[in-house]
Design a protein around this motif. Structure first.
Motif, PDB file in Angstrom:
ATOM      1  N   GLY A  85       3.935   1.476 -11.112  1.00 54.19           N
ATOM      2  CA  GLY A  85       3.324   1.598 -11.697  1.00 54.19           C
ATOM      3  C   GLY A  85       4.753   2.800 -13.053  1.00 54.19           C
ATOM      4  O   GLY A  85       5.085   3.586 -12.039  1.00 54.19           O
ATOM      5  N   ASN A  86       4.436   2.664 -13.945  1.00 48.87           N
ATOM      6  CA  ASN A  86       5.341   4.174 -14.373  1.00 48.87           C
ATOM      7  C   ASN A  86       6.677   3.700 -13.731  1.00 48.87           C
ATOM      8  O   ASN A  86       7.599   4.964 -13.693  1.00 48.87           O
ATOM      9  CB  ASN A  86       4.505   5.322 -14.821  1.00 48.87           C
ATOM     10  N   ASN A  87       7.482   2.976 -13.761  1.00 46.87           N
ATOM     11  CA  ASN A  87       8.543   2.295 -12.862  1.00 46.87           C
ATOM     12  C   ASN A  87       8.650   3.792 -12.078  1.00 46.87           C
ATOM     13  O   ASN A  87      10.497   4.567 -11.578  1.00 46.87           O
ATOM     14  CB  ASN A  87       9.890   2.689 -14.270  1.00 46.87           C
ATOM     15  N   ASN A  88       7.777   3.824 -10.771  1.00 49.04           N
ATOM     16  CA  ASN A  88       7.392   4.359  -9.333  1.00 49.04           C
ATOM     17  C   ASN A  88       8.231   3.590  -8.501  1.00 49.04           C
ATOM     18  O   ASN A  88       6.733   2.718  -8.178  1.00 49.04           O
ATOM     19  CB  ASN A  88       6.114   5.296  -9.509  1.00 49.04           C
ATOM     20  N   TRP A  89       9.354   3.279  -7.593  1.00 49.11           N
ATOM     21  CA  TRP A  89       9.671   2.288  -7.460  1.00 49.11           C
ATOM     22  C   TRP A  89       9.504   2.774  -5.898  1.00 49.11           C
ATOM     23  O   TRP A  89       9.569   4.056  -5.707  1.00 49.11           O
ATOM     24  CB  TRP A  89      10.461   1.985  -7.509  1.00 49.11           C
ATOM     25  N   THR A  90       9.206   2.126  -5.067  1.00 51.41           N
ATOM     26  CA  THR A  90       9.149   1.972  -3.767  1.00 51.41           C
ATOM     27  C   THR A  90      10.486   1.476  -3.070  1.00 51.41           C
ATOM     28  O   THR A  90      11.208   0.593  -3.669  1.00 51.41           O
ATOM     29  CB  THR A  90       8.240   0.821  -2.782  1.00 51.41           C
TER      30      THR A  90
END
Length: 158
Positions: A85-90
């Motif tokens: 979400g909100n461009n929080n990438w693994t």
């Protein structure tokens, strides 16, 4: 006596079904090999079954992993794995011990935040330690005469 036995069986069953939240957050982040488009990230940690690395540009707000959710990390290319979400990438995962990961596809002269989460995966469901985690911030993905931009490290609470 039946009530005590029932309570004991209920406790054992819930213990066997649910992972417990890790007790220790990751610590001592290490950021190295910074280029205009990549960075090597790692941290130290004990007491968790795995560690999940999440990265975002500084313009986005933080999103944390959700208990019971499996997040996929198939590549170390920023923006290519799962979005929390909100461009929080693994961007990385380490089993039992944190593992160094080189993240690519970064934008030059852009600030990134890296969040390291401790996670227990067995038995199901997965349980992330989100009340306390390690965050690296204020580091730009750029090379300045082979020197590094100062890095602020701080344990953070969700």
């Amino acid at each position: 006596m039946k009530k005590i036995l029932l309570l004991l069986l209920s406790t054992i069953t819930s213990y066997l079904i649910s992972a417990t939240e890790p007790s220790n957050p990751p610590k001592n982040s290490q950021i190295s090999n910074i280029t205009c488009t990549s960075v090597k990230i790692n941290c130290d940690g004990t007491g968790a079954q795995a560690y999940l690395y999440v990265m975002r540009e500084s313009v986005n707000s933080n999103s944390v992993p959700v208990d019971g959710t499996t997040y996929t990390v198939t590549t170390n290319v920023f923006g290519s794995n799962q979005n929390l979400g909100n461009n929080n990438w693994t961007v990385g995962v380490g089993a039992f011990v944190p593992t160094a990961v080189t993240v690519t596809n970064l934008k030059p002269n852009t600030k990134y935040y890296v969040m390291y989460y401790a996670v227990n995966v067995f038995p199901n469901p997965i349980d992330y330690l989100t009340s306390s985690y390690l965050i690296d911030r204020d580091r730009k993905s750029t090379r300045l005469n082979s020197s590094h931009i100062p890095l602020s490290r701080m344990p953070s609470s969700a």
